[in-house]
Design a protein around this motif. Structure first.
Motif, PDB file in Angstrom:
ATOM      1  N   TYR A  49       4.092  10.823  -1.577  1.00 13.40           N
ATOM      2  CA  TYR A  49       4.172  10.758  -3.028  1.00 13.40           C
ATOM      3  C   TYR A  49       2.523  11.435  -3.001  1.00 13.40           C
ATOM      4  N   SER A  83       4.873   7.285   1.621  1.00 15.86           N
ATOM      5  CA  SER A  83       3.777   7.503   1.238  1.00 15.86           C
ATOM      6  C   SER A  83       2.576   8.669   0.880  1.00 15.86           C
ATOM      7  N   TRP A  87      -4.214   5.677  -2.535  1.00 21.13           N
ATOM      8  CA  TRP A  87      -4.551   7.233  -2.318  1.00 21.13           C
ATOM      9  C   TRP A  87      -5.654   7.318  -3.488  1.00 21.13           C
ATOM     10  N   GLU A 132       0.481  -1.949   0.125  1.00 18.42           N
ATOM     11  CA  GLU A 132       0.149  -0.163  -0.067  1.00 18.42           C
ATOM     12  C   GLU A 132       1.400   1.415  -0.126  1.00 18.42           C
ATOM     13  N   PHE A 133       1.942   0.872   0.822  1.00 13.77           N
ATOM     14  CA  PHE A 133       2.430   2.774   1.510  1.00 13.77           C
ATOM     15  C   PHE A 133       4.224   2.713  -0.092  1.00 13.77           C
ATOM     16  N   CYS A 151       4.770   3.693  -2.872  1.00 14.48           N
ATOM     17  CA  CYS A 151       4.565   4.726  -4.101  1.00 14.48           C
ATOM     18  C   CYS A 151       3.372   4.598  -5.151  1.00 14.48           C
TER      19      CYS A 151
END
Length: 302
Positions: A191, A188, A154, A146-147, A149
């Motif tokens: 990003y 993240s 998002w 999930e984190f 990039c």
């Protein structure tokens, strides 16, 4: 490190050398099972404790919870079945001072169960150190997936989660969104500000993993690659961050993290962001990030 027995007594101990200005968590392993220190009244969940050197700066507003204390949980829960991320997760929502701008806490379960952020934010508001806001505790199912990039997280926050927050009955202002993240979560968060500027214009980042680049986590020395990693490369290609307020913090003792963070901080400011930079009396540990979390969220909303 192993415990040693004190002569012929039933006392077992370890001597740990700590540098000046440090706050860390630790735990005792017995037959592979983790336990908090029963003689330390400051815990972080049931299986770890917090230690600080005498010269470590205070962390106002954070309650001292013992290993048997259960922090109060926000009453509002959202059952989020994400089409983009897959799976179901429970997201807690907590209004501070009646609610206001949305503050998304990445790794939300850690801030619920190990470090009682809802209680700390309430105390900071009562002391006049924070404006009203609405906390959204976003748990991670797979931090790397999930984190690192990737846009899916998002997109899901924008299209799925925030509408649910708006309908949950808690006053919230998602148009003034703050994202607070640590380590990979800090990576993240920045990003998101780069790739989703219409969504994220305020960031509180502690010890962001700005060493990351594709394939870095599989290397024998993940921090040994290009300074600033993938985000520094992305920032050099050009970005307009003039709408961004971004607070960066990293631990004084994170020596190998510092070059990556320093370069990312300077490139973010060069891209037009309003930047705040600080260093905490910590290593890479959530116990050391707690004060910066409160302070930097307040600054981001200023």
């Amino acid at each position: 490190m192993p415990l040693r027995r004190w002569e012929d007594t039933d006392c077992w101990y370890a001597e740990v050398s700590m540098p000046a200005r440090l706050r860390v968590t630790y735990r005792v392993l017995v037959a592979g099972e983790a336990h908090a220190d029963p003689f330390n009244p400051v815990g972080a969940g049931a299986d770890r404790s917090v230690a600080a050197t005498p010269d470590a700066p205070p962390q106002p507003h954070w309650p001292a919870l013992g290993p048997d204390d259960v922090p109060p949980l926000p009453r509002t829960r959202i059952r989020w079945n994400s089409d983009r991320l897959g799976g179901r997760r429970t997201v807690r929502v907590h209004p501070v001072g009646g609610g206001g701008p949305v503050v998304v806490l990445l790794d939300g379960d850690d801030w619920l169960y190990l470090h009682p952020a809802a209680t700390a934010f309430d105390a900071a508001f009562e002391a006049g150190d924070l404006p009203p806001l609405t906390l959204v505790f976003l748990p991670a199912k797979d931090r790397e997936a999930e984190f690192l990039c990737r846009p899916e997280l998002w997109e899901a926050v924008r299209d799925e989660l925030l509408p649910l927050v708006g309908d949950c009955g808690v006053p919230a202002e998602p148009d003034r969104l703050v994202v607070a993240g640590q380590s990979l979560g800090g990576l993240s968060a920045l990003y998101a500000a780069l790739e989703f500027p219409e969504l994220v214009s305020r960031v509180a980042c502690q010890s962001g993993s700005f060493w990351w680049a594709p394939g870095a986590v599989d290397l024998p020395d993940p921090l040994g690659g290009a300074v600033g990693g993938a985000l520094a490369e992305r920032l050099r290609r050009g970005a307009d961050l003039s709408r961004l307020r971004c607070a960066f913090d990293v631990g004084e003792h994170e020596r190998r993290m510092l070059p990556h963070c320093e370069l990312t901080e300077s490139l973010t400011e060069r891209a037009g962001a309003t930047v705040r930079v600080s260093r905490s009396a910590s290593d890479h540990d959530r116990a050391g990030w707690r004060h910066a979390l409160l302070r930097d969220v307040a600054w981001a909303l200023g």
